[in-house]
Design a protein around this motif. Sequence first.
Motif, mmCIF file in Angstrom:
data_model
loop_
_atom_site.group_PDB
_atom_site.id
_atom_site.type_symbol
_atom_site.label_atom_id
_atom_site.label_comp_id
_atom_site.label_asym_id
_atom_site.label_seq_id
_atom_site.Cartn_x
_atom_site.Cartn_y
_atom_site.Cartn_z
ATOM 1 N N ARG A 218 -7.041 -5.079 11.151
ATOM 2 C CA ARG A 218 -5.576 -5.020 11.099
ATOM 3 C C ARG A 218 -5.069 -3.638 10.679
ATOM 4 O O ARG A 218 -3.877 -3.359 10.750
ATOM 5 N N LEU A 219 -5.997 -2.807 10.222
ATOM 6 C CA LEU A 219 -5.649 -1.435 9.833
ATOM 7 C C LEU A 219 -6.343 -0.436 10.746
ATOM 8 O O LEU A 219 -6.676 0.673 10.337
ATOM 9 N N ASP A 220 -6.583 -0.858 11.977
ATOM 10 C CA ASP A 220 -7.225 0.002 12.990
ATOM 11 C C ASP A 220 -8.619 0.443 12.563
ATOM 12 O O ASP A 220 -9.037 1.580 12.843
ATOM 13 N N VAL B 205 -1.301 -2.481 4.157
ATOM 14 C CA VAL B 205 -2.418 -3.056 3.405
ATOM 15 C C VAL B 205 -1.997 -4.365 2.751
ATOM 16 O O VAL B 205 -2.766 -5.330 2.691
ATOM 17 N N LYS B 206 -0.758 -4.415 2.260
ATOM 18 C CA LYS B 206 -0.248 -5.638 1.632
ATOM 19 C C LYS B 206 -0.249 -6.793 2.626
ATOM 20 O O LYS B 206 -0.628 -7.924 2.291
ATOM 21 N N ILE B 207 0.158 -6.522 3.869
ATOM 22 C CA ILE B 207 0.169 -7.563 4.904
ATOM 23 C C ILE B 207 -1.255 -8.011 5.216
ATOM 24 O O ILE B 207 -1.539 -9.213 5.331
ATOM 25 N N ALA B 208 -2.168 -7.054 5.340
ATOM 26 C CA ALA B 208 -3.579 -7.385 5.617
ATOM 27 C C ALA B 208 -4.170 -8.204 4.482
ATOM 28 O O ALA B 208 -4.959 -9.137 4.705
ATOM 29 N N ALA B 209 -3.790 -7.883 3.241
ATOM 30 C CA ALA B 209 -4.299 -8.613 2.086
ATOM 31 C C ALA B 209 -3.845 -10.064 2.098
ATOM 32 O O ALA B 209 -4.610 -10.979 1.782
ATOM 33 N N ALA B 210 -2.578 -10.289 2.479
ATOM 34 C CA ALA B 210 -2.034 -11.642 2.516
ATOM 35 C C ALA B 210 -2.756 -12.506 3.548
ATOM 36 O O ALA B 210 -2.824 -13.719 3.415
ATOM 37 N N LEU B 211 -3.294 -11.858 4.581
ATOM 38 C CA LEU B 211 -3.984 -12.590 5.645
ATOM 39 C C LEU B 211 -5.498 -12.658 5.432
ATOM 40 O O LEU B 211 -6.202 -13.306 6.200
ATOM 41 N N ASN C 85 0.636 -4.483 -5.734
ATOM 42 C CA ASN C 85 1.176 -5.367 -4.700
ATOM 43 C C ASN C 85 0.075 -5.941 -3.821
ATOM 44 O O ASN C 85 0.118 -7.108 -3.426
ATOM 45 N N VAL C 86 -0.923 -5.114 -3.524
ATOM 46 C CA VAL C 86 -2.041 -5.576 -2.714
ATOM 47 C C VAL C 86 -2.836 -6.641 -3.468
ATOM 48 O O VAL C 86 -3.192 -7.685 -2.910
ATOM 49 N N ALA D 88 -6.519 3.340 3.516
ATOM 50 C CA ALA D 88 -5.142 3.204 3.995
ATOM 51 C C ALA D 88 -4.152 3.355 2.833
ATOM 52 O O ALA D 88 -3.095 3.964 2.986
ATOM 53 N N LEU D 89 -4.501 2.815 1.663
ATOM 54 C CA LEU D 89 -3.647 2.986 0.489
ATOM 55 C C LEU D 89 -3.523 4.462 0.127
ATOM 56 O O LEU D 89 -2.431 4.944 -0.205
ATOM 57 N N ARG D 90 -4.624 5.172 0.164
ATOM 58 C CA ARG D 90 -4.610 6.601 -0.175
ATOM 59 C C ARG D 90 -3.766 7.401 0.799
ATOM 60 O O ARG D 90 -3.250 8.474 0.459
ATOM 61 N N LYS D 91 -3.591 6.878 2.012
ATOM 62 C CA LYS D 91 -2.790 7.563 3.024
ATOM 63 C C LYS D 91 -1.342 7.089 3.029
ATOM 64 O O LYS D 91 -0.564 7.430 3.917
ATOM 65 N N GLY D 92 -0.975 6.261 2.051
ATOM 66 C CA GLY D 92 0.411 5.823 1.926
ATOM 67 C C GLY D 92 0.790 4.610 2.738
ATOM 68 O O GLY D 92 1.979 4.306 2.883
ATOM 69 N N ARG D 93 -0.191 3.880 3.252
ATOM 70 C CA ARG D 93 0.099 2.714 4.092
ATOM 71 C C ARG D 93 0.105 1.431 3.249
ATOM 72 O O ARG D 93 -0.470 0.418 3.621
ATOM 73 N N ALA D 94 0.783 1.484 2.124
ATOM 74 C CA ALA D 94 0.758 0.358 1.186
ATOM 75 C C ALA D 94 1.272 -0.936 1.808
ATOM 76 O O ALA D 94 0.708 -2.010 1.583
ATOM 77 N N GLU D 95 2.342 -0.867 2.601
ATOM 78 C CA GLU D 95 2.918 -2.081 3.180
ATOM 79 C C GLU D 95 1.957 -2.711 4.190
ATOM 80 O O GLU D 95 1.818 -3.940 4.243
#
Length: 244
Positions: free
Chosen positions: A213-215, A231-237, A190-191, A222-229
């Motif tokens: 955007r991910l502090d 990261v996906k938002i950060a990727a889009a930007l 998704n990312v 962040a992906l390894r910590k389960g913050r997939a959504e």
Amino acid sequence: MATAKAHGVARKVRARRAPVGKIAPKEVVVLDLREELEHAPRPLLEAVRNTLSASRDDVKNAILTRSLNLTRRAMEHVSPGILAEAVAASTDQEAMLRILEAPEMAAPVIETATIDAARAAGIEARDQLLTAQGGSWPVERVAKYLGLTRQAVDKRRKANKLVGLAMGRHGYLYPSWQFNRNGTLPGLENVLGGLHRHDPWSQVIFLLSPNDRLDGVAPLEALRKGRAEDVKIAAALFGEHGAA
């Protein structure tokens, strides 16, 4: 006729243009290019079309970019006499050789040193990306790890579901950090979908670099910590003005 068709395309483009402030930088370049092509002769249009059709991967795109930069430099600096001789050459290869042998194409020493330094820095940066977070794997190892064929791995890479870094005639290397015990890192596909406008090297830079955007955490962590959504938002930007 190709020219008439180009005129029609240009008129349609101008008719549907959005206000300048709402057009992305890349779209502005495309619109300007279309207007330039409107006045180009048919042989040039066909050469541009055929060349773009042949540039299907990062390496070929890079070669095309450097070739065009070299051609621009020749047109700006090589004398009209030598350019005329090149045009009269019997083959494209001979034409390019005459241009490259022109005295005006000899790079000054200081420019050569600058290019060498930039190339060395680029190689060092590339190697750092290839060796980060456990290094990179050849396609054979990826195929064995995922229980797939090489062709299936290539298909995933082309579909932007895996990151594969082009290494010229040596094929592709796949950063090992995108894999875990169960296959690929959850949320990675998704990312990568949000990064589809960027080349694989830029995708790696995004995933490994601290992100505001991910502090301040790197998207990979962040992906390894389960913050997939997140990261996906950060990727889009990624790549937008003011985005990390």
